[in-house]
Design a protein around this motif. Sequence first.
Motif, PDB file in Angstrom:
ATOM      1  N   HIS A 137       0.816  -1.212   0.000  1.00  0.00           N
ATOM      2  CA  HIS A 137       0.000   0.000   0.000  1.00  0.00           C
ATOM      3  C   HIS A 137       0.856   1.272   0.000  1.00  0.00           C
ATOM      4  N   GLU A 152       1.179   4.224  -3.022  1.00  0.00           N
ATOM      5  CA  GLU A 152       1.004   5.656  -2.779  1.00  0.00           C
ATOM      6  C   GLU A 152       2.250   6.434  -3.188  1.00  0.00           C
ATOM      7  N   ALA A 183       4.186   5.774   3.407  1.00  0.00           N
ATOM      8  CA  ALA A 183       4.169   6.223   2.003  1.00  0.00           C
ATOM      9  C   ALA A 183       5.166   7.349   1.759  1.00  0.00           C
TER      10      ALA A 183
END
Length: 220
Positions: A110, A114, A207
């Motif tokens: 994830h 990002e 991120a």
Amino acid sequence: DVAYTRQPVRLIGHHAGITLGFYGTSHHATEDLAITRSIAGLTVIAPADTAALAAALRASVDHPGPVYFRIGRGRDPDVYPAGTTLEIGKAVEHGTGSDLTLIATGSMVHPALEAAAALTADGYSVGVLDMHTVKPLDEAAVLKAARGSRLLMTVEEHNVLGGLGGAVAELISEHGVPVRLHRHGIRDQYSLIGPPTHLYRHYRLDAAGVETEAREALLA
């Protein structure tokens, strides 16, 4: 024991990496990918989220021999919709990039996605591979990325030695692919103690941190 006898056992290592935060270094698991990769006959899977875990479990029903599943604490952001499917040993490709391919596993998929979106918005050509199966590694996907990108960067909530980064380094060196590789993770040290969110930020595993690490690697 189960790998030597090829037993169809499913092992689940939960709260892997640094997800236990305040419980301390003795409760953090940043060596398990390296250990399990070295066990002959053991398949090693690190799903990105709940849907990927369910898909991996379904895919493992008829898979021969034992499987080690590496999961977090159940709070990973969603990457995939419910009912998604995956194939053991085959990475999920989220676009291709001539500048950079991020090869991430487990909880790092994830933030890698990002970071890739932010870098793409800034003009870079970036692809992401969800390498949910660390062993057997999807060699074709890695070699394709290595031949199409000027930089590969592995991202893992794990020591940079022996895990996903080690697997990718072994593969591209054995095939003589002239591509730069940057291994991102915990740099061969015992992790600090603190809230998981703070630890991710400290080790550049959120991120923003993955994006910063990638920018520095691209400019190196």
